[in-house]
Design an enzyme around this catalytic site. Structure first.
Site, mmCIF file in Angstrom:
data_model
loop_
_atom_site.group_PDB
_atom_site.id
_atom_site.type_symbol
_atom_site.label_atom_id
_atom_site.label_comp_id
_atom_site.label_asym_id
_atom_site.label_seq_id
_atom_site.Cartn_x
_atom_site.Cartn_y
_atom_site.Cartn_z
ATOM 1 N N LYS A 188 38.073 68.139 57.114
ATOM 2 C CA LYS A 188 37.604 67.220 56.068
ATOM 3 C C LYS A 188 38.792 66.491 55.438
ATOM 4 O O LYS A 188 38.780 65.282 55.298
ATOM 5 C CB LYS A 188 36.826 68.026 55.020
ATOM 6 C CG LYS A 188 36.311 67.211 53.880
ATOM 7 C CD LYS A 188 35.444 68.036 52.948
ATOM 8 C CE LYS A 188 35.213 67.276 51.658
ATOM 9 N NZ LYS A 188 34.389 67.985 50.695
ATOM 10 N N GLU A 217 46.867 74.935 58.931
ATOM 11 C CA GLU A 217 46.521 75.618 60.185
ATOM 12 C C GLU A 217 46.027 74.599 61.217
ATOM 13 O O GLU A 217 46.457 74.590 62.378
ATOM 14 C CB GLU A 217 45.405 76.654 59.959
ATOM 15 C CG GLU A 217 45.802 77.848 59.117
ATOM 16 C CD GLU A 217 45.493 77.669 57.645
ATOM 17 O OE1 GLU A 217 45.460 76.498 57.170
ATOM 18 O OE2 GLU A 217 45.289 78.680 56.961
ATOM 19 N N GLY A 226 32.926 71.301 52.653
ATOM 20 C CA GLY A 226 33.356 71.826 53.947
ATOM 21 C C GLY A 226 32.406 72.864 54.522
ATOM 22 O O GLY A 226 32.013 72.803 55.689
ATOM 23 N N ARG A 227 31.983 73.832 53.702
ATOM 24 C CA ARG A 227 31.137 74.917 54.227
ATOM 25 C C ARG A 227 29.672 74.502 54.354
ATOM 26 O O ARG A 227 28.829 75.320 54.733
ATOM 27 C CB ARG A 227 31.279 76.159 53.346
ATOM 28 C CG ARG A 227 31.052 75.934 51.867
ATOM 29 C CD ARG A 227 31.532 77.112 51.032
ATOM 30 N NE ARG A 227 31.475 76.870 49.602
ATOM 31 C CZ ARG A 227 32.416 76.256 48.898
ATOM 32 N NH1 ARG A 227 33.492 75.803 49.492
ATOM 33 N NH2 ARG A 227 32.285 76.085 47.598
ATOM 34 N N GLU A 266 32.716 81.893 49.186
ATOM 35 C CA GLU A 266 33.527 80.771 48.690
ATOM 36 C C GLU A 266 32.717 79.969 47.659
ATOM 37 O O GLU A 266 33.284 79.329 46.783
ATOM 38 C CB GLU A 266 33.970 79.867 49.856
ATOM 39 C CG GLU A 266 35.201 79.041 49.531
ATOM 40 C CD GLU A 266 35.770 78.271 50.727
ATOM 41 O OE1 GLU A 266 35.143 77.282 51.144
ATOM 42 O OE2 GLU A 266 36.845 78.652 51.237
ATOM 43 N N HIS A 278 25.675 101.596 65.566
ATOM 44 C CA HIS A 278 26.592 102.579 66.146
ATOM 45 C C HIS A 278 27.982 102.452 65.551
ATOM 46 O O HIS A 278 28.954 102.935 66.137
ATOM 47 C CB HIS A 278 26.621 102.405 67.667
ATOM 48 C CG HIS A 278 25.252 102.583 68.258
ATOM 49 N ND1 HIS A 278 24.745 103.809 68.612
ATOM 50 C CD2 HIS A 278 24.260 101.688 68.473
ATOM 51 C CE1 HIS A 278 23.497 103.652 69.055
ATOM 52 N NE2 HIS A 278 23.183 102.370 68.979
ATOM 53 N N LYS A 334 47.611 79.256 49.139
ATOM 54 C CA LYS A 334 48.155 78.137 49.937
ATOM 55 C C LYS A 334 49.496 77.701 49.352
ATOM 56 O O LYS A 334 50.461 77.469 50.091
ATOM 57 C CB LYS A 334 47.200 76.938 49.892
ATOM 58 C CG LYS A 334 45.974 77.051 50.772
ATOM 59 C CD LYS A 334 45.224 75.717 50.753
ATOM 60 C CE LYS A 334 43.828 75.847 51.289
ATOM 61 N NZ LYS A 334 43.019 74.643 51.123
HETATM 62 O O1 F6P Z 1 40.866 76.701 52.237
HETATM 63 C C1 F6P Z 1 39.511 76.553 52.058
HETATM 64 C C2 F6P Z 1 38.998 75.300 52.671
HETATM 65 O O2 F6P Z 1 39.276 74.219 51.856
HETATM 66 C C3 F6P Z 1 37.515 75.421 52.948
HETATM 67 O O3 F6P Z 1 36.744 75.170 51.846
HETATM 68 C C4 F6P Z 1 37.341 74.458 54.073
HETATM 69 O O4 F6P Z 1 36.141 74.683 54.747
HETATM 70 C C5 F6P Z 1 38.561 74.773 54.895
HETATM 71 O O5 F6P Z 1 39.578 75.047 53.942
HETATM 72 C C6 F6P Z 1 39.003 73.706 55.848
HETATM 73 O O6 F6P Z 1 39.270 72.508 55.195
HETATM 74 P P1 F6P Z 1 39.405 71.159 55.997
HETATM 75 O O7 F6P Z 1 38.116 70.879 56.668
HETATM 76 O O8 F6P Z 1 39.775 70.124 54.971
HETATM 77 O O9 F6P Z 1 40.513 71.334 57.013
#
Ligand code: F6P
Length: 531
Positions: free
Chosen positions: A191, A197, A249-250, A335, A366, A495
């Site tokens: 987003k 990452e 995002g979620r 979240e 199990h 972060k």
């Molecule tokens: O670190 C949390 C977050 O902001 C989530 O809410 C989001 O889904 C995820 O990181 C990834 O964010 P992006 O889609 O901006 O890379």
């Protein structure tokens, strides 16, 4: 609100005097404490909720303004007020609905145009030489699509899909090994297009593609709200699928973030997924609270977590293909509702949302069900089961799966008394003190609550219903807790500290100012690192 919470606490005291099983002495309990929308059934009769408790929970929802806030959400008001944003993931599945206004502008033409571009792109990829799609994203840009592609594998007739999320180089290395760079499409899903990452993995994938004879300029696509950053990365505009900041995002798998799902199952099946979500939206907006599935699911959640004080809940889909659903719900719920303050900045009046965890049945049986049955903490369970599997020639497997699912909720409720356990041991030849000792190990207290969601088949429409059901449940619980379910400030501190620690770990900055533990860990890692 305090009066409502107090009243519910008193009701919980009373409820603890009756077993859940005894509530079934009243004829019609299963019918009265379940609800149906379309062909999906939600049964919450195996809980301690009785009519008076349900009324009190509905009164709580009323006092919290659930109905008004629900309409404010659908109307595009900026209900995410710490970020000044509307919350309109529902617009992404508003396939043939009316206009959706944000700040005086109808967003539907833009939503439908992007959806049409996604369909065109998905068809193009499905008809091309592309054999593998690698979605690089994390959190909401990974968990939903990864879960859905696996859940809908019987409908998967497009290229193979892989998901890379972790910055641990092991993830991308293991994924790319064995792929052909000339026939792989990389989708960078972010987003913000700044997530460390995702951007690190995207650069690694680009280098891999270049080194192995692929063409990043032609084989990368981007899903983002930040078109300037996607352009800087070198992804041409025709392969960028944008969305707006009113999609959290979620909550984003319904739009461009779902592109990998659309490529996997095709645009028509993806439409069915959207229609499932839309059907749940319509039910959520129209049904009275007494019959409203997301509201009732939320109220059972509030009853168990905030009133009865059960700190976690287990999500237990009896469907191997839904094994990633608990992970997806973990982000969606924790979240969204893991917050310490209400909208106005004052502390929440009760506990925040519970810990959400789980695994597919029957595997969990199990592994951790021992604790659910005989541990000292009560863990409310949320079971899911389809009436049919996708393997008609393996129907006997599915019958066993159903029997196991139903047996677990029955066992949790019914338990096994000390007398029953003694009798069992007596028939095995035990006597005296040894009989008593052995029997105690075989006692199940029972009276453990669960709810069950059932549906005919896990098809794209049903998956859409399930995801939207849980989204709205999170929303209703958030409104009742008085919190903003749509921001996530709690992820920021970690972060920031990771960014400041990076040079310390690399050895280009001193660990000065860090606490003793962190400094010692860094020193240990430096001493043990390969030169
Ligand atoms: O670190 C949390 C977050 O902001 C989530 O809410 C989001 O889904 C995820 O990181 C990834 O964010 P992006 O889609 O901006 O890379």
């Amino acid at each position: 609100m305090t009066d409502h919470w107090n009243a519910l606490e008193a009701l919980a005291q009373n409820a603890s005097e009756h077993s859940i099983l005894s509530l079934f002495d009243t004829p019609g309990r299963a019918e009265e404490f379940s609800t149906q929308t379309g062909d999906m059934l939600f049964d919450y009769s195996k809980t301690s909720i009785v009519a008076g408790i349900r009324d009190a929970l509905i009164a709580l929802a009323g006092a919290a303004g659930v109905a008004e806030k629900r309409e404010a959400m659908f109307a595009g008001e900026a209900i995410n007020d710490t970020e000044g944003r509307a919350v309109l993931h529902t617009a992404l599945r508003n396939l043939d609905g009316g206009p959706v206004m944000v700040a005086g502008e109808d967003v539907m033409p833009g939503v439908l145009a992007t959806l049409e571009r996604m369909r065109g792109f998905a068809r193009e990829i499905r008809n091309s030489k592309i054999t593998d799609v690698v979605n690089i994203g994390i959190g909401g840009s990974d968990l939903g699509p990864a879960m859905a592609v696996e859940a809908l594998s019987p409908y998967h007739d497009g290229p193979r899909c892989h998901f890379v999320s972790n910055v641990d180089g092991a993830h991308i290395a293991d994924t790319l090994r064995g792929l052909d760079a000339k026939t792989t499409l990389v989708i960078v899903a972010s987003k913000t297009f700044t997530t460390i990452e995702t951007m690190t993995n995207a650069r690694t994938a680009r280098a891999w593609m270049t080194d192995h004879g692929g063409d990043p300029a032609a084989q990368f696509a981007a899903l983002s709200t930040a078109d300037d950053l996607t352009a800087d990365f070198g992804i041409p505009a025709e392969r960028v699928f944008g969305f707006e900041d009113w999609v959290g995002g979620r909550y984003s798998m319904w739009g461009p973030i779902g592109l990998s799902v659309m490529i996997a199952i095709g645009p028509d099946a993806f439409d069915a997924f959207l229609r499932g979500g839309q059907a749940m939206d319509r039910h959520f907006r129209a049904a009275a609270f007494e019959e409203n599935m997301p509201v009732l699911l939320a109220l059972t959640g509030i009853w168990h977590a905030q009133v009865c004080g059960h700190a976690s809940r287990a999500v237990l889909p009896y469907d191997q293909r839904l094994k990633k659903l608990p992970d997806y719900f973990q982000q969606l719920e924790m979240e969204s509702n893991g917050k310490r303050v209400q909208m106005d900045g004052t502390p929440v009046l009760v506990d925040s949302g519970p810990v959400v965890w789980g695994a597919a049945g029957t595997n969990g049986q199990h592994a951790f069900y021992q604790l659910i049955h005989q541990g000292t903490r009560v863990i409310p369970c949320e079971f899911m089961i389809a009436a049919n599997g996708h393997e008609p020639d393996l129907a006997h497997h599915h019958q066993l799966l159903i029997a196991n699912c139903l047996a677990q909720s029955e066992a949790l409720m019914r338990g096994r008394s000390a007398d029953e356990a003694r009798e069992k041991m007596r028939t095995k030849g035990f006597t005296g003190d040894e009989l008593e000792r052995q029997a105690q190990h075989r006692v199940f207290e029972g009276n453990r609550p669960s709810v069950t969601l059932s549906y005919p088949l896990l098809d794209p429409f049903t998956l859409g219903q399930i995801v939207a059901l849980y989204e709205h449940r999170v929303f209703v619980e958030g409104v009742i807790l008085g919190i903003n379910s749509f921001d996530q400030w709690g992820v920021e501190l970690g972060k920031e500290l990771a960014t400041s620690l990076q040079p310390v770990v690399e050895g280009t900055a001193p660990a000065e100012g860090k606490d003793g533990s962190t400094a010692r860990l860094v020193a240990f890692i430096h001493r043990n690192r390969d030169p």
